[in-house]
Design a protein around this motif. Structure first.
Motif, PDB file in Angstrom:
ATOM      1  N   SER A 172       8.582  -4.209  35.833  1.00 20.47           N
ATOM      2  CA  SER A 172       7.416  -4.653  34.653  1.00 20.47           C
ATOM      3  C   SER A 172       7.771  -5.958  33.986  1.00 20.47           C
ATOM      4  N   GLN A 213       3.758 -13.544  36.171  1.00 22.97           N
ATOM      5  CA  GLN A 213       2.401 -13.886  35.736  1.00 22.97           C
ATOM      6  C   GLN A 213       2.160 -15.039  34.865  1.00 22.97           C
ATOM      7  N   GLN A 223       7.511  -9.021  36.615  1.00 20.22           N
ATOM      8  CA  GLN A 223       5.965  -9.141  37.002  1.00 20.22           C
ATOM      9  C   GLN A 223       5.345  -9.828  35.790  1.00 20.22           C
TER      10      GLN A 223
END
Length: 201
Positions: free
Chosen positions: A113, A120, A116
């Protein structure tokens, strides 16, 4: 996604790679053992999406290793990972362009998580990051230290029990105690924290 993990401990690199590849099938993880090796590989392979640097790795010289990478590869996303960190180190890392700070106690799902989030374009730092964690070899009983040494060798509970002439359930209790003292959720995290803190033999 293509990631690079720079950590001088092969056990840590393998554990992190396994976590990531299990949580994100298709992910490519490149492991290197030093800042210099990371730079060498990056010069050949510019397709790395995120570099994770071990803060305590030889050659880092505090945050100099981060600065070196950021200077040569300004477009590369770079995060730091450590079991222990001072607030000034975390602030300094972000000042030098780091996109995240990853405690080595993150679970596999939490790690993915966080990765990611950084890919981003957002910064990552856990809200509950404890920058004052401390642990040393003196906090372990003699038997816990023996069990920890075997854990560092990658031995199973059954193998440890056989080597120390203990019941497997007893070994499990020692492992649980080790995890508690290191603030780890499982044996893999315990090994990683022990290596990071310099507790490993």
């Amino acid at each position: 996604m293509r990631l690079m993990i720079a950590d001088d401990h092969g056990l840590v690199r393998d554990a992190l790679s396994s976590h990531i590849e299990r949580q994100a099938p298709g992910a490519v993880v490149v492991g290197v053992a030093s800042v210099d090796e990371a730079v060498t590989v990056l010069r050949r392979d510019s397709a790395i999406d995120l570099l994770i640097l071990d803060l305590r790795m030889p050659g880092m010289n505090g945050l100099d290793g981060l600065q070196q990478v950021r200077t040569e590869f300004p477009a590369l996303k770079v995060a730091l990972m450590s079991g222990l960190a001072r607030p000034d180190e975390i602030r300094g890392a972000f000042t030098r362009g780091a996109v995240g700070f990853l405690p080595k106690t993150l679970s596999a799902a939490e790690l993915l998580s966080a990765i990611q989030t950084m890919l981003q374009g957002e910064r990552f730092i856990p809200a509950d990051l404890n920058t004052a964690d401390t642990a040393d070899g003196a906090s372990f009983t003699r038997r816990e230290r023996e069990v920890l040494d075997y854990l560092l060798q990658g031995r199973s509970n059954k193998e440890i029990a056989r080597s120390l002439e203990l019941e497997e359930v007893t070994v499990k209790l020692h492992v649980r105690g080790i995890c508690r003292k290191l603030g780890a959720k499982n044996r893999t995290q315990a090994v990683m924290r022990a290596v990071e803190m310099g507790i490993a033999s």
